[in-house]
Structure formats: structure tokens, C-alpha cells
Design an enzyme around this catalytic site. Structure first.
Site, PDB file in Angstrom:
ATOM      1  N   ALA A  71      -0.271  89.464  53.851  1.00  0.00           N
ATOM      2  CA  ALA A  71       0.092  90.256  55.037  1.00  0.00           C
ATOM      3  C   ALA A  71      -0.949  91.365  55.095  1.00  0.00           C
ATOM      4  O   ALA A  71      -0.731  92.484  54.624  1.00  0.00           O
ATOM      5  CB  ALA A  71       1.502  90.809  54.939  1.00  0.00           C
ATOM      6  N   LEU A  74      -3.895  92.423  60.304  1.00  0.00           N
ATOM      7  CA  LEU A  74      -4.997  92.380  61.279  1.00  0.00           C
ATOM      8  C   LEU A  74      -5.994  93.531  61.126  1.00  0.00           C
ATOM      9  O   LEU A  74      -6.373  94.177  62.116  1.00  0.00           O
ATOM     10  CB  LEU A  74      -4.434  92.372  62.717  1.00  0.00           C
ATOM     11  CG  LEU A  74      -3.509  91.209  63.054  1.00  0.00           C
ATOM     12  CD1 LEU A  74      -2.062  91.697  63.142  1.00  0.00           C
ATOM     13  CD2 LEU A  74      -3.890  90.552  64.360  1.00  0.00           C
ATOM     14  N   CYS A 129      -0.701  84.701  64.168  1.00  0.00           N
ATOM     15  CA  CYS A 129      -0.470  85.488  62.952  1.00  0.00           C
ATOM     16  C   CYS A 129       1.052  85.636  62.800  1.00  0.00           C
ATOM     17  O   CYS A 129       1.728  86.052  63.746  1.00  0.00           O
ATOM     18  CB  CYS A 129      -1.144  86.855  63.056  1.00  0.00           C
ATOM     19  SG  CYS A 129      -0.840  87.850  61.574  1.00  0.00           S
TER      20      CYS A 129
HETATM   21  O1  RRO Z   1      -4.434  89.839  59.231  1.00  0.00           O
HETATM   22  C1  RRO Z   1      -3.500  89.141  58.815  1.00  0.00           C
HETATM   23  O2  RRO Z   1      -2.606  89.602  58.085  1.00  0.00           O
HETATM   24  C2  RRO Z   1      -3.387  87.717  59.176  1.00  0.00           C
HETATM   25  C3  RRO Z   1      -3.799  87.171  60.380  1.00  0.00           C
HETATM   26 BR1  RRO Z   1      -4.706  88.158  61.659  1.00  0.00          BR
HETATM   27  C4  RRO Z   1      -3.535  85.804  60.662  1.00  0.00           C
HETATM   28  O3  RRO Z   1      -3.839  85.262  61.736  1.00  0.00           O
HETATM   29  N1  RRO Z   1      -2.892  85.082  59.728  1.00  0.00           N
HETATM   30  C5  RRO Z   1      -2.496  85.612  58.548  1.00  0.00           C
HETATM   31  O4  RRO Z   1      -1.920  84.900  57.708  1.00  0.00           O
HETATM   32  N2  RRO Z   1      -2.769  86.917  58.281  1.00  0.00           N
END
Ligand code: RRO
Length: 310
Positions: A71, A74, A129
Site C-alpha cells: 500500500a 500512489l 489501484c
Molecule cells: O501506489 C500504490 O500503492 C499502488 C498502485 Br498506484 C497500484 O496501482 N497498485 C498497487 O498495488 N499499489
């Protein structure tokens, strides 16, 4: 040696192995490094309208044999800062796909236009995500939203658009069909599977954010099932993502219908040398199985006689 070049709609790739978004893509140098190591193309981190630090640590839990729970939240420098990294990767000759995330169709359209002006060959829309408030799965779970977002980005960017879909749904085919109606050139399936780890001594989730996204070997069957179902109902190409650690994993995705694949957790575990290994192993495997071109293997598992027939 078998021809490994991959055609994914309008995208011509030197081989099917793309660097997945979110792994190793934070700088232009790292993207260029994955390309130099043999990747068929590189997908950037998912970039948003403004810089984000992401969630507090811990952000990753690693399971030695079967995957990773993340986690990250983004984290990214924002669309004003990131283009200079893309320029570095492009100057190194890399085929770069720009990943973007937004909270609605308007934001996606603005980001798509900005990202398109950096010289990327295609856009990948993060509609998946699994743990981002207001983004990802929250805007990519309803086919109507997916169709509207894709359509707006296609109009604003005039670049091939790849919709990255969530497995956290009862109907991945409906999302893929919506992306197709919106004008997507391809879909990528899948993003991470929503998951959780608990620290029993601390009596709380391991990750600071609580819920995370599971990637790696454990989710390969989930990704394969999504690709399989989408291939049967959707005409645009499918890019397979989820648990590709070996050439045979990639070939499973190709035989299920994928025209290219994205590699993420294997890069986190093994580094970018994984690309050289996968390219070499896939060539050897195709030769041994009698395929002269990767293309000839796309979707073949769908036409195989069923084990129960006769
Ligand atoms: O940034 C994240 O925590 C994340 C993203 Br953007 C995503 O598309 N998939 C994920 O498992 N983590």
C-alpha cells in the site's frame, strides 16, 4: 530462435515483456535501465495531477515464495515534474508507456493530454489501484465510468489508450467491454488483488494503511482467469499482468490470450536482470515447443480440445 516481437494493437514491441507500472519506474535512469536490461517497453509510475508522498511506512510486506502486499499510496512527483524523467528514458531509446491516475474523467483527460505531450507511445490508465481513496478501483469498478474515462482520454490525447483493469470485481469482462466501447486500444489485466496482513503481536495490520494489494506468484491464476475471460469476449488486445516470474508464466498468459505481459514483483525480487533471463528463456521455450513466432501462441489454449471431450 523464435521471433519474440509482439504486436499489441497499434504498439509494436521488440519482445512481450513490459516493465509494470509502479516498480523501478521512479526515475528516467531506472526506466532506461530496465530497457537496457532487455524489457520490451517500460510503463512509468502512475502519475497524478499533483505530487503525493504516499502512505506512511510500512508500505510493503514480502512473502518469500509467493508475493508481496503493498500500500504505497500512489506516491509520485506529479505531472509537472515527471516529464523530465520520461525524456531521459526516451533519449536512451526506451519505448515508454505513460501511466496516469485521476479522480474523474475530466482529470484523466487533462492528465492524458499532458502525458501525451511527453512523447510516450501510449497511455495506461490506472483504473485499478485497490486501496486509493478516490482513485483506482473507486473510479474503475463501474463500466459506465470506465467507458467515459477512456473515451475522454482518447479524445484528449489521440494516443493509444490501455485501460488497466481491476481483478477486484465480479465481472472483469464488463469492464473490458466498457473500455473497448470507450475506444481503448488494449486492456491490461490485472492490477493487484486487495489483501490484508495482521501482525498478531501488535494486534494490528502490518501495513500502515491497513488494506493493500497482493502481487506475485500467488495471483497468477487470478490474472490468467481474467485474461482468459476477456479474450473470449473482447476484440482489443489484452496485456497480461500478475505473477509472471518465469517464461512459462508468460507463455501461460499468451496462450490464455495475452499479446504482451507486464512484470512487476519479479523485478522487485530479482532486479532488472530478470528481463534478460525471461527473454532468453521464452525464446528457448518457444523453440522447444515448435513455435517460430510468439504471435502463433496467442490464445491457442482456447482452441485446444477439452480434456473431457470424447
Ligand atoms: O501506489 C500504490 O500503492 C499502488 C498502485 Br498506484 C497500484 O496501482 N497498485 C498497487 O498495488 N499499489
Amino acid at each position: 530462435m523464435a521471433d519474440l516481437s509482439a504486436r499489441c494493437g497499434p504498439l509494436a514491441l521488440r519482445n512481450p515483456f513490459l516493465l509494470a507500472s509502479g516498480i523501478w519506474g521512479e526515475s528516467g535512469e531506472s526506466l532506461a535501465g530496465a530497457w537496457a536490461a532487455g524489457a520490451g517497453g517500460v510503463v512509468t509510475k502512475s502519475i497524478g495531477s499533483a505530487p503525493r508522498f504516499g502512505y506512511a511506512n510500512p508500505t510493503i510486506e514480502t512473502y518469500e515464495r509467493w508475493g508481496m502486499l503493498n500500500a504505497m499510496g500512489l506516491p509520485n512527483p506529479g505531472i509537472d515534474e515527471y516529464p523530465k524523467e520520461i525524456e531521459i528514458a526516451r533519449r536512451a531509446g526506451a519505448t515508454v508507456i505513460g501511466s496516469i491516475f485521476g479522480g474523474d474523467a475530466d482529470e484523466f483527460a487533462r492528465l492524458g493530454a499532458r502525458m501525451a505531450s511527453t512523447g510516450v507511445v501510449a497511455l495506461e490508465l490506472n483504473l485499478s489501484c485497490p486501496h486509493a481513496e478516490g482513485f483506482g478501483t473507486e473510479v474503475g469498478s463501474d463500466p459506465k465510468d470506465v467507458e467515459a474515462i477512456v473515451r475522454r482520454v482518447v479524445e484528449s490525447s489521440r494516443l493509444p489508450v490501455i485501460a488497466k483493469l481491476t481483478p477486484n470485481t465480479s465481472d472483469p469482462v464488463a469492464l473490458a467491454l466498457a473500455a473497448e466501447r470507450g475506444g481503448a486500444s488494449a486492456v491490461s489485466a490485472i492490477n493487484t488483488v486487495r489483501g490484508l496482513a495482521i501482525d498478531v503481536r501488535l494486534r494490528r495490520p502490518v501495513l500502515a494503511h491497513g488494506l493493500g494489494g497482493l502481487s506475485g506468484a500467488a495471483i497468477k491464476p487470478v490474472g490468467l482467469a481474467c485474461v482468459w475471460q476477456i479474450y473470449e469476449k473482447v476484440s482489443i488486445p489484452v496485456i497480461g499482468v500478475g505473477g509472471i516470474m518465469t517464461a512459462d508464466d508468460a507463455l501461460e498468459y499468451v496462450m490464455a490470450g495475452a499479446r504482451a505481459v507486464e512484470v512487476g514483483t519479479a523485478v522487485a525480487f530479482e532486479g532488472i536482470a530478470v528481463f534478460g533471463r525471461l527473454v532468453r528463456e521464452l525464446g528457448e521455450r518457444l523453440d522447444a515447443l515448435g513455435f517460430s513466432e510468439l504471435e502463433d501462441a496467442v490464445g491457442v489454449a482456447h482452441s485446444a480440445p477439452s480434456a473431457s471431450s470424447g
